[in-house]
Scaffold this motif. Structure first.
Motif, PDB file in Angstrom:
ATOM      1  N   PRO A   1      35.064  34.386  18.451  1.00 37.46           N
ATOM      2  CA  PRO A   1      35.121  33.056  19.080  1.00 37.46           C
ATOM      3  C   PRO A   1      36.558  32.630  19.355  1.00 37.46           C
ATOM      4  O   PRO A   1      37.472  32.921  18.587  1.00 37.46           O
ATOM      5  CB  PRO A   1      34.492  32.130  18.033  1.00 37.46           C
ATOM      6  N   ARG A   2      36.752  31.955  20.473  1.00 39.57           N
ATOM      7  CA  ARG A   2      38.097  31.454  20.817  1.00 39.57           C
ATOM      8  C   ARG A   2      38.483  30.278  19.938  1.00 39.57           C
ATOM      9  O   ARG A   2      39.639  30.119  19.572  1.00 39.57           O
ATOM     10  CB  ARG A   2      38.130  31.016  22.275  1.00 39.57           C
ATOM     11  N   ASN A   3      37.515  29.445  19.620  1.00 40.40           N
ATOM     12  CA  ASN A   3      37.748  28.272  18.778  1.00 40.40           C
ATOM     13  C   ASN A   3      36.755  28.281  17.625  1.00 40.40           C
ATOM     14  O   ASN A   3      35.581  28.579  17.819  1.00 40.40           O
ATOM     15  CB  ASN A   3      37.558  26.974  19.575  1.00 40.40           C
ATOM     16  N   ILE A   4      37.246  27.947  16.443  1.00 45.69           N
ATOM     17  CA  ILE A   4      36.393  27.832  15.267  1.00 45.69           C
ATOM     18  C   ILE A   4      36.567  26.426  14.729  1.00 45.69           C
ATOM     19  O   ILE A   4      37.687  25.997  14.435  1.00 45.69           O
ATOM     20  CB  ILE A   4      36.764  28.874  14.197  1.00 45.69           C
ATOM     21  N   GLU A   5      35.470  25.719  14.624  1.00 43.43           N
ATOM     22  CA  GLU A   5      35.487  24.351  14.119  1.00 43.43           C
ATOM     23  C   GLU A   5      34.615  24.285  12.873  1.00 43.43           C
ATOM     24  O   GLU A   5      33.437  24.646  12.903  1.00 43.43           O
ATOM     25  CB  GLU A   5      34.941  23.403  15.186  1.00 43.43           C
ATOM     26  N   ILE A   6      35.195  23.855  11.760  1.00 39.89           N
ATOM     27  CA  ILE A   6      34.470  23.749  10.505  1.00 39.89           C
ATOM     28  C   ILE A   6      33.956  22.306  10.372  1.00 39.89           C
ATOM     29  O   ILE A   6      34.729  21.359  10.490  1.00 39.89           O
ATOM     30  CB  ILE A   6      35.380  24.084   9.297  1.00 39.89           C
ATOM     31  N   VAL A   7      32.657  22.162  10.154  1.00 36.61           N
ATOM     32  CA  VAL A   7      32.052  20.838   9.984  1.00 36.61           C
ATOM     33  C   VAL A   7      31.305  20.797   8.660  1.00 36.61           C
ATOM     34  O   VAL A   7      30.887  21.829   8.128  1.00 36.61           O
ATOM     35  CB  VAL A   7      31.102  20.494  11.153  1.00 36.61           C
ATOM     36  N   ASP A   8      31.137  19.602   8.118  1.00 34.59           N
ATOM     37  CA  ASP A   8      30.432  19.446   6.844  1.00 34.59           C
ATOM     38  C   ASP A   8      28.936  19.673   6.983  1.00 34.59           C
ATOM     39  O   ASP A   8      28.305  20.268   6.122  1.00 34.59           O
ATOM     40  CB  ASP A   8      30.689  18.062   6.254  1.00 34.59           C
ATOM     41  N   ASP A   9      28.348  19.165   8.065  1.00 32.70           N
ATOM     42  CA  ASP A   9      26.916  19.353   8.285  1.00 32.70           C
ATOM     43  C   ASP A   9      26.617  19.300   9.776  1.00 32.70           C
ATOM     44  O   ASP A   9      27.410  18.797  10.560  1.00 32.70           O
ATOM     45  CB  ASP A   9      26.097  18.298   7.540  1.00 32.70           C
ATOM     46  N   LEU A  10      25.475  19.856  10.148  1.00 31.35           N
ATOM     47  CA  LEU A  10      25.063  19.876  11.538  1.00 31.35           C
ATOM     48  C   LEU A  10      24.062  18.756  11.796  1.00 31.35           C
ATOM     49  O   LEU A  10      23.299  18.388  10.901  1.00 31.35           O
ATOM     50  CB  LEU A  10      24.414  21.228  11.863  1.00 31.35           C
ATOM     51  N   PRO A  11      24.055  18.206  13.023  1.00 29.24           N
ATOM     52  CA  PRO A  11      23.087  17.153  13.320  1.00 29.24           C
ATOM     53  C   PRO A  11      21.665  17.707  13.291  1.00 29.24           C
ATOM     54  O   PRO A  11      21.426  18.835  13.729  1.00 29.24           O
ATOM     55  CB  PRO A  11      23.479  16.688  14.724  1.00 29.24           C
ATOM     56  N   ARG A  12      20.752  16.921  12.760  1.00 30.31           N
ATOM     57  CA  ARG A  12      19.360  17.359  12.649  1.00 30.31           C
ATOM     58  C   ARG A  12      18.428  16.336  13.283  1.00 30.31           C
ATOM     59  O   ARG A  12      18.718  15.154  13.317  1.00 30.31           O
ATOM     60  CB  ARG A  12      18.983  17.579  11.192  1.00 30.31           C
ATOM     61  N   ASP A  13      17.291  16.846  13.774  1.00 25.95           N
ATOM     62  CA  ASP A  13      16.243  15.989  14.318  1.00 25.95           C
ATOM     63  C   ASP A  13      15.452  15.375  13.171  1.00 25.95           C
ATOM     64  O   ASP A  13      15.669  15.701  11.998  1.00 25.95           O
ATOM     65  CB  ASP A  13      15.291  16.807  15.201  1.00 25.95           C
ATOM     66  N   ASP A  14      14.495  14.533  13.528  1.00 30.17           N
ATOM     67  CA  ASP A  14      13.667  13.880  12.514  1.00 30.17           C
ATOM     68  C   ASP A  14      12.859  14.879  11.685  1.00 30.17           C
ATOM     69  O   ASP A  14      12.556  14.620  10.526  1.00 30.17           O
ATOM     70  CB  ASP A  14      12.708  12.888  13.175  1.00 30.17           C
ATOM     71  N   ASN A  15      12.514  16.017  12.279  1.00 22.38           N
ATOM     72  CA  ASN A  15      11.729  17.008  11.553  1.00 22.38           C
ATOM     73  C   ASN A  15      12.593  17.991  10.764  1.00 22.38           C
ATOM     74  O   ASN A  15      12.081  18.935  10.192  1.00 22.38           O
ATOM     75  CB  ASN A  15      10.799  17.758  12.510  1.00 22.38           C
ATOM     76  N   GLY A  16      13.909  17.798  10.746  1.00 19.28           N
ATOM     77  CA  GLY A  16      14.809  18.606   9.937  1.00 19.28           C
ATOM     78  C   GLY A  16      15.430  19.792  10.644  1.00 19.28           C
ATOM     79  O   GLY A  16      16.253  20.492  10.064  1.00 19.28           O
ATOM     80  N   LYS A  17      15.012  20.046  11.885  1.00 21.24           N
ATOM     81  CA  LYS A  17      15.591  21.166  12.630  1.00 21.24           C
ATOM     82  C   LYS A  17      16.968  20.778  13.169  1.00 21.24           C
ATOM     83  O   LYS A  17      17.236  19.614  13.437  1.00 21.24           O
ATOM     84  CB  LYS A  17      14.692  21.560  13.797  1.00 21.24           C
ATOM     85  N   ILE A  18      17.828  21.786  13.341  1.00 17.17           N
ATOM     86  CA  ILE A  18      19.162  21.535  13.889  1.00 17.17           C
ATOM     87  C   ILE A  18      19.010  21.065  15.331  1.00 17.17           C
ATOM     88  O   ILE A  18      18.316  21.690  16.130  1.00 17.17           O
ATOM     89  CB  ILE A  18      20.031  22.799  13.802  1.00 17.17           C
ATOM     90  N   ALA A  19      19.666  19.958  15.670  1.00 14.47           N
ATOM     91  CA  ALA A  19      19.576  19.350  17.005  1.00 14.47           C
ATOM     92  C   ALA A  19      20.586  20.025  17.931  1.00 14.47           C
ATOM     93  O   ALA A  19      21.679  19.517  18.177  1.00 14.47           O
ATOM     94  CB  ALA A  19      19.811  17.853  16.920  1.00 14.47           C
ATOM     95  N   LYS A  20      20.202  21.196  18.465  1.00 13.50           N
ATOM     96  CA  LYS A  20      21.104  21.976  19.307  1.00 13.50           C
ATOM     97  C   LYS A  20      21.505  21.205  20.560  1.00 13.50           C
ATOM     98  O   LYS A  20      22.632  21.343  21.042  1.00 13.50           O
ATOM     99  CB  LYS A  20      20.457  23.298  19.685  1.00 13.50           C
ATOM    100  N   HIS A  21      20.605  20.399  21.094  1.00 15.52           N
ATOM    101  CA  HIS A  21      20.925  19.635  22.305  1.00 15.52           C
ATOM    102  C   HIS A  21      22.061  18.645  22.057  1.00 15.52           C
ATOM    103  O   HIS A  21      22.878  18.412  22.933  1.00 15.52           O
ATOM    104  CB  HIS A  21      19.674  18.925  22.843  1.00 15.52           C
ATOM    105  N   ARG A  22      22.133  18.096  20.841  1.00 18.54           N
ATOM    106  CA  ARG A  22      23.230  17.172  20.517  1.00 18.54           C
ATOM    107  C   ARG A  22      24.551  17.920  20.376  1.00 18.54           C
ATOM    108  O   ARG A  22      25.613  17.427  20.769  1.00 18.54           O
ATOM    109  CB  ARG A  22      22.906  16.395  19.256  1.00 18.54           C
TER     110      ARG A  22
END
Length: 55
Positions: free
Chosen positions: A21-42
């Motif tokens: 990857p050209r850029n690596i970004e470390i985040v604490d948590d990923l956004p999730r939908d109401d059902n707990g799945k990762i919200a890839k669209h966000r």
């Protein structure tokens, strides 16, 4: 905490250059939908907006 530069060096040692990857970004948590799945669209929208601001 993981250092993005150290992770990049480790990836370059094991992967082909075009796969690193050209850029690596470390985040604490990923956004999730109401059902707990990762919200890839966000996530996509976040990076699409960031690209529009730099262009």
């Amino acid at each position: 905490m993981i250092d993005p530069e150290e992770l990049g060096r480790a990836l370059r040692a094991t992967l082909a250059g075009f796969k690193v990857p050209r850029n690596i970004e470390i985040v604490d948590d990923l956004p999730r939908d109401d059902n707990g799945k990762i919200a890839k669209h966000r996530i996509r929208a976040h990076y699409a907006d960031a690209g529009a601001r730099t262009a």
